[in-house]
Design an enzyme around this catalytic site. Structure first.
Site, PDB file in Angstrom:
ATOM      1  N   ARG A  69       0.771  -1.167   0.021  1.00 57.28           N
ATOM      2  CA  ARG A  69      -0.070   0.050   0.029  1.00 57.28           C
ATOM      3  C   ARG A  69       0.924   1.141   0.105  1.00 57.28           C
ATOM      4  O   ARG A  69       2.241   1.176   0.348  1.00 57.28           O
ATOM      5  CB  ARG A  69      -0.936  -0.107   1.134  1.00 57.28           C
ATOM      6  CG  ARG A  69       0.073   0.014   2.548  1.00 57.28           C
ATOM      7  CD  ARG A  69      -0.990   0.754   3.537  1.00 57.28           C
ATOM      8  NE  ARG A  69      -0.139   0.571   4.746  1.00 57.28           N
ATOM      9  CZ  ARG A  69       0.808   1.577   5.293  1.00 57.28           C
ATOM     10  NH1 ARG A  69       1.064   2.556   4.483  1.00 57.28           N
ATOM     11  NH2 ARG A  69       1.411   1.087   6.351  1.00 57.28           N
ATOM     12  N   TYR A  73       5.022   3.874   7.636  1.00 58.91           N
ATOM     13  CA  TYR A  73       4.905   2.932   9.033  1.00 58.91           C
ATOM     14  C   TYR A  73       3.581   3.410   9.507  1.00 58.91           C
ATOM     15  O   TYR A  73       3.424   4.623   9.639  1.00 58.91           O
ATOM     16  CB  TYR A  73       5.818   3.087   9.933  1.00 58.91           C
ATOM     17  CG  TYR A  73       7.068   2.350   9.475  1.00 58.91           C
ATOM     18  CD1 TYR A  73       6.940   0.834   9.689  1.00 58.91           C
ATOM     19  CD2 TYR A  73       8.193   2.802   9.101  1.00 58.91           C
ATOM     20  CE1 TYR A  73       8.137   0.044   9.186  1.00 58.91           C
ATOM     21  CE2 TYR A  73       9.252   1.891   8.821  1.00 58.91           C
ATOM     22  CZ  TYR A  73       9.232   0.408   8.618  1.00 58.91           C
ATOM     23  OH  TYR A  73      10.435  -0.143   8.315  1.00 58.91           O
ATOM     24  N   THR A  74       2.553   2.554   9.954  1.00 54.39           N
ATOM     25  CA  THR A  74       1.308   2.836  10.799  1.00 54.39           C
ATOM     26  C   THR A  74       1.056   1.634  11.663  1.00 54.39           C
ATOM     27  O   THR A  74       1.925   0.692  11.595  1.00 54.39           O
ATOM     28  CB  THR A  74       0.108   2.883   9.816  1.00 54.39           C
ATOM     29  OG1 THR A  74      -0.726   3.453  10.654  1.00 54.39           O
ATOM     30  CG2 THR A  74      -0.281   1.489   9.069  1.00 54.39           C
ATOM     31  N   TYR A  75       0.321   1.972  12.811  1.00 48.68           N
ATOM     32  CA  TYR A  75       0.035   0.967  13.674  1.00 48.68           C
ATOM     33  C   TYR A  75      -1.543   0.562  13.537  1.00 48.68           C
ATOM     34  O   TYR A  75      -2.167   1.263  13.115  1.00 48.68           O
ATOM     35  CB  TYR A  75       0.062   1.491  15.149  1.00 48.68           C
ATOM     36  CG  TYR A  75      -0.485   0.868  16.079  1.00 48.68           C
ATOM     37  CD1 TYR A  75       0.241  -0.604  16.688  1.00 48.68           C
ATOM     38  CD2 TYR A  75      -1.467   1.021  16.784  1.00 48.68           C
ATOM     39  CE1 TYR A  75      -0.354  -0.998  17.751  1.00 48.68           C
ATOM     40  CE2 TYR A  75      -2.275   0.499  17.662  1.00 48.68           C
ATOM     41  CZ  TYR A  75      -1.586  -0.630  18.199  1.00 48.68           C
ATOM     42  OH  TYR A  75      -2.255  -1.397  19.131  1.00 48.68           O
ATOM     43  N   GLY A 162      -6.856   0.807   2.809  1.00 49.25           N
ATOM     44  CA  GLY A 162      -8.032   1.921   3.117  1.00 49.25           C
ATOM     45  C   GLY A 162      -7.834   2.635   4.218  1.00 49.25           C
ATOM     46  O   GLY A 162      -6.699   3.366   4.286  1.00 49.25           O
ATOM     47  N   CYS A 180       3.703   7.496   9.746  1.00 49.56           N
ATOM     48  CA  CYS A 180       3.292   8.211   8.521  1.00 49.56           C
ATOM     49  C   CYS A 180       4.803   8.861   8.357  1.00 49.56           C
ATOM     50  O   CYS A 180       4.374   9.640   7.418  1.00 49.56           O
ATOM     51  CB  CYS A 180       2.014   8.683   8.392  1.00 49.56           C
ATOM     52  SG  CYS A 180       0.556   7.662   8.634  1.00 49.56           S
TER      53      CYS A 180
END
Length: 221
Positions: A69, A73-75, A162, A180
């Site tokens: 995607r 980085y995201t959690y 998403g 992010c």
């Protein structure tokens, strides 16, 4: 028709990816309708195509999943509503930026149902909340915290991955990454803002707001 699916419990990330891959293939070949899929994940980090390894500050804290995607980085974790969006962007104008802005508007319209003002920011994908309850920054500006993230991928103009909206995740879990890639802003949630809403409340708001923003009413089982 857009199918609206809600999964109970915690869904493994790779299981979710496999399911999305299969559904996107089915949508492409015309054997399945478009879909919005609501899930919660166990605590984990994901790395988008723009992720920088130095932004993974605690790599041993949770499982880390590279993914294709967009974004960094995201959690994901309990107390966060993830909405996987499998829609035909091709028939919606083939404008990826406009589609991302629609997703941001969907979150903002959802937050408005709880009297929370969410905002877009140039150069920062996602939705932000101004925090007048916190001390101003060193430059005298009000603090802004991120309440929702967006990261999508397209295959033959069908979107997947998403949005993620923070209801009541453990906000300390974001400390293992630079969310992010943005180090000079914090992260918040509806409960952190003093709103004791339930996941069902959020799901209902997302459903109603989707119809308002996209002009289509999904089919709910």
């Amino acid at each position: 028709m857009i199918e609206w699916i809600t999964s109970n419990g915690l869904t493994g990330f790779r299981d979710a990816e496999s399911w999305m891959e299969a559904r996107v293939a089915a949508i492409t070949e015309g054997s399945a309708p478009e879909c919005i899929w609501l899930v919660e994940h166990p605590p984990l980090y994901t790395a988008g195509t723009s992720a920088k390894i130095e932004d993974l500050t605690d790599p041993d804290r949770f499982d880390v999943f590279p993914t294709k995607r967009g974004g960094q980085y995201t959690y994901h974790g309990p107390g966060q509503r993830v909405a996987y969006v499998m829609l035909d962007v091709g028939k919606r104008g083939r404008d990826v930026r406009a589609f991302v802005e629609q997703l941001e508007a969907w979150i903002i319209t959802t937050l408005a149902q709880f009297n929370v003002v969410g905002e877009m920011r140039d150069g920062r994908v996602g939705v932000w909340v101004t925090r007048p309850d916190k001390p101003q920054t060193v430059t005298g500006q009000p603090v802004e915290d991120k309440i929702a993230a967006i990261g999508i991928r397209l295959r033959k103009w069908i979107s997947f991955h998403g949005i993620s909206l923070n209801l009541e995740p453990d906000l300390t879990h974001f400390d293992g990454i630079v969310p992010c890639g943005i180090a000079d802003h914090g992260v918040t949630s509806l409960v952190d803002l003093g709103l004791p809403v339930t996941m069902n409340d959020v799901d209902t708001a997302l459903l109603h707001s989707f119809a308002d923003v996209f002009g289509e009413v999904p089919s709910v089982p």
